[in-house]
Design a protein around this motif. Structure first.
Motif, PDB file in Angstrom:
ATOM      1  N   ARG A 199       0.831  -1.208   0.000  1.00 44.50           N
ATOM      2  CA  ARG A 199       0.000   0.000   0.000  1.00 44.50           C
ATOM      3  C   ARG A 199       0.861   1.252   0.000  1.00 44.50           C
ATOM      4  O   ARG A 199       0.617   2.191  -0.772  1.00 44.50           O
ATOM      5  N   LEU A 251       0.859   3.881  -3.142  1.00 43.10           N
ATOM      6  CA  LEU A 251       0.431   5.270  -2.952  1.00 43.10           C
ATOM      7  C   LEU A 251       1.557   6.235  -3.319  1.00 43.10           C
ATOM      8  O   LEU A 251       1.308   7.345  -3.811  1.00 43.10           O
ATOM      9  N   LYS A 292       1.431   6.388  -6.967  1.00 40.76           N
ATOM     10  CA  LYS A 292       0.331   7.284  -7.339  1.00 40.76           C
ATOM     11  C   LYS A 292       0.796   8.741  -7.297  1.00 40.76           C
ATOM     12  O   LYS A 292       0.464   9.536  -8.204  1.00 40.76           O
ATOM     13  N   ALA A 293       1.537   9.102  -6.275  1.00 40.99           N
ATOM     14  CA  ALA A 293       2.025  10.479  -6.159  1.00 40.99           C
ATOM     15  C   ALA A 293       2.988  10.815  -7.298  1.00 40.99           C
ATOM     16  O   ALA A 293       2.923  11.904  -7.885  1.00 40.99           O
ATOM     17  N   THR A 299       1.009  11.301 -10.411  1.00 37.13           N
ATOM     18  CA  THR A 299       0.303  12.584 -10.368  1.00 37.13           C
ATOM     19  C   THR A 299       1.255  13.744 -10.636  1.00 37.13           C
ATOM     20  O   THR A 299       0.918  14.698 -11.355  1.00 37.13           O
ATOM     21  N   ILE A 317      -5.259   7.388 -12.168  1.00 35.03           N
ATOM     22  CA  ILE A 317      -4.751   7.704 -10.827  1.00 35.03           C
ATOM     23  C   ILE A 317      -5.782   7.345  -9.761  1.00 35.03           C
ATOM     24  O   ILE A 317      -5.444   6.770  -8.717  1.00 35.03           O
ATOM     25  N   THR A 318      -7.048   7.662 -10.003  1.00 35.11           N
ATOM     26  CA  THR A 318      -8.080   7.378  -8.997  1.00 35.11           C
ATOM     27  C   THR A 318      -8.258   5.868  -8.805  1.00 35.11           C
ATOM     28  O   THR A 318      -8.509   5.408  -7.685  1.00 35.11           O
ATOM     29  N   ASP A 339      -5.340   4.555  -6.698  1.00 34.81           N
ATOM     30  CA  ASP A 339      -5.557   4.910  -5.289  1.00 34.81           C
ATOM     31  C   ASP A 339      -6.545   3.953  -4.636  1.00 34.81           C
ATOM     32  O   ASP A 339      -6.312   3.462  -3.522  1.00 34.81           O
ATOM     33  N   TRP A 340      -7.664   3.669  -5.318  1.00 34.12           N
ATOM     34  CA  TRP A 340      -8.687   2.795  -4.731  1.00 34.12           C
ATOM     35  C   TRP A 340      -8.157   1.391  -4.509  1.00 34.12           C
ATOM     36  O   TRP A 340      -8.377   0.776  -3.461  1.00 34.12           O
ATOM     37  N   ALA A 396      -5.064   0.372  -4.104  1.00 38.03           N
ATOM     38  CA  ALA A 396      -4.075   0.332  -3.028  1.00 38.03           C
ATOM     39  C   ALA A 396      -4.723   0.398  -1.656  1.00 38.03           C
ATOM     40  O   ALA A 396      -4.325  -0.315  -0.727  1.00 38.03           O
ATOM     41  N   ARG A 397      -5.740   1.219  -1.516  1.00 36.76           N
ATOM     42  CA  ARG A 397      -6.356   1.423  -0.199  1.00 36.76           C
ATOM     43  C   ARG A 397      -7.330   0.315   0.190  1.00 36.76           C
ATOM     44  O   ARG A 397      -7.539   0.051   1.379  1.00 36.76           O
TER      45      ARG A 397
END
Length: 495
Positions: free
Chosen positions: A55, A59, A62-63, A66, A95-96, A99-100, A102-103
């Motif tokens: 995770r 994330l 993801k950063a 972005t 990207i969204t 994020d989903w 990973a979380r």
């Protein structure tokens, strides 16, 4: 990369200008084998990090993605020819979803206790979802980041390593994605990219080290990929083509419905698997709706509002479908056969097209749409469901109950109500189709489980006297007690 392929390369080209965007190696089966082997080693390390370790790294990825959003979108625009705004939207959606995934992976896939029932009262039972190992992803060119990310992000979050073969038309996007991932995860080659033509994808599908293939493309190509996977019994999730319909109820917001129809049909030059290709409109509002669609379509400009036809051969398909519709009695209220002028195709709106024509039955994958008058919603639904594809669909209606009934009755994997393609932007919703649109799911909890294997464990906590049922020492009295218990629990009929 093997020495056999070091001197063999191919170019990616901007379909709008013909300019060379990049040059990439043609990876052969030996190179693919080397990538899968190193990915297998990385998969063990990646799985060992556990959900928290993965995770954090995802994330961070993801950063990084972005922070490089503008750079990524620019490359998508160069390799596909699509407007930068569309490329930016594609990157944001990717990207969204990252994020989903990973979380939510720990909650969806993590170990949990499950009820054992009265007969298993002495047992403790758990269910969890474990990584497969190495997942192969074969991506498309029309959405070269968003679509494969629906497999890559979820496979990584589930604990797998990934070998990604991007389309030969958009290899640079895949290469850049792997480079950005390596900034966040430099320790092992958890995400690798192999570039090349169809032979490279075939080698990936046939490699014995691949534990699952995620494929996006045409139905015909999916069948060839499945044949390659069959040699090793490699499972596959296939997201293929579509012939999506939009149903317009008589109490719908006609302006909004027309706007959605035109955008759903024309955006990305119509090169969208869940794009709108057919519209069925109730008779009472048909004329007004058609005026709304016509006015909007006439205002759309190829080369400005959307990009070129990426595959040259697709122009012939679009031209054939439009010509067949007109030859069978259809009318063109916007455009016509001459609208196809490679590398672009102008908007085409067709009416009175017979249901047996190729423009209605086959995937066109161009900026065209058929608009048909129907007497009832039942007729609209019947015609919507009459094709072999079953990917997405759309309903516009002012009645919540009726729109939900129509949405559920459409033979598709997804349906949007009073919006178009909105389900693709909801990470928690699974994405996939039925029939010739493929099988399996990406996105959402189903997408995470698609790239994991369920592991069931039962543990006896204590022995129950007189209920030793799984033993050759079992006595008749043990079975008698079991029958009495089952009869008490399950033998009463409901009135």
């Amino acid at each position: 990369m093997s020495t056999a392929t070091e001197h063999r390369t191919f170019d990616s080209v901007n379909p709008a200008s013909g300019a060379v965007v990049g040059t990439h190696p043609l990876h052969d089966a030996e190179a693919v084998r080397a990538a899968v082997e190193s990915a297998g080693e990385a998969a063990v390390w990646w799985a060992g990090l556990g959900f928290d370790g993965r995770r954090r790294r995802l994330l961070d990825f993801k950063a990084v993605l972005t922070q490089n959003l503008t750079r990524v979108a620019a490359l998508i625009g160069e390799e596909t020819g699509k407007p930068i705004g569309d490329a930016t939207l594609e990157t944001v959606l990717a990207i969204t979803h990252l994020d989903w995934a990973a979380r939510n992976a720990p909650k969806v896939l993590g170990r949990r206790r499950v009820p054992t029932g009265l007969i298993g009262i002495n047992l403790a039972a758990t269910l969890e979802y474990l990584p497969l190992g190495v997942v192969g992803v074969i991506g498309p060119w029309n959405y070269p980041l968003f679509t494969p990310m629906g497999s890559i992000a979820y496979a990584l979050a589930a604990g797998n390593a990934v070998v990604f073969k991007p389309s030969e038309l958009t290899p640079g996007v895949g290469v850049l994605l792997a480079e950005l991932f390596a900034e966040s995860v430099p320790e092992r080659k958890v995400l690798q990219v192999v570039t090349g033509l169809g032979e490279t994808g075939a080698a990936l599908a046939a490699d014995p080290g691949i534990r699952k293939i995620a494929f996006t493309g045409s139905t015909a190509t999916a069948k060839r990929v499945m044949a390659a996977c069959a040699a090793n019994l490699t499972p596959i999730v296939a997201e293929c083509g579509g012939k999506d319909a939009l149903i317009v109820d008589e109490d719908a917001d006609l302006a909004a419905a027309a706007d959605a129809a035109v955008w759903g049909a024309m955006s990305n030059s119509g090169q969208t698997c869940v794009g709108v290709e057919r519209v069925y409109v109730l008779d009472r509002v048909y004329d007004e709706f058609l005026r709304e669609v016509t006015d909007r379509a006439l205002a759309v400009r190829s080369g400005e509002d959307y990009g070129p036809i990426t595959m040259p051969a697709q122009a012939d398909v679009i031209r054939r479908h439009v010509g067949d519709a007109l030859a069978k009695g259809g009318k063109a209220v916007v455009g016509g056969v001459d609208s196809v002028r490679p590398p672009y195709a102008d908007p085409v709106v067709l009416t009175d097209v017979p249901e047996e024509s190729s423009a209605v039955r086959e995937e066109t994958f161009g900026p065209t749409i058929t608009v048909s008058r129907v007497a009832t919603l039942e007729e609209a639904l019947r015609k919507s469901n009459a094709v072999a594809y079953g990917l997405g669909g759309t309903v516009f209606s002012g009645n919540v109950r009726r729109s939900m009934e129509l949405a559920r009755a459409m033979l598709t994997g997804m349906t949007a109500i009073n919006s178009v393609i909105s389900f693709a932007g909801v990470p928690a919703l699974p994405f996939g189709g039925v029939g010739e649109s493929g099988f399996g799911r990406i996105h959402g909890a189903d997408g995470l489980r698609e790239f994991a294997r369920p592991k069931a464990i039962s543990r006896q906590r204590f022995a129950i006297p007189g209920m030793n049922l799984t033993s050759f020492g079992r006595k008749p009295a043990d079975l008698e007690r079991l029958v009495k218990m089952v009869t008490f629990l399950h033998g009463r009929r409901k009135s």
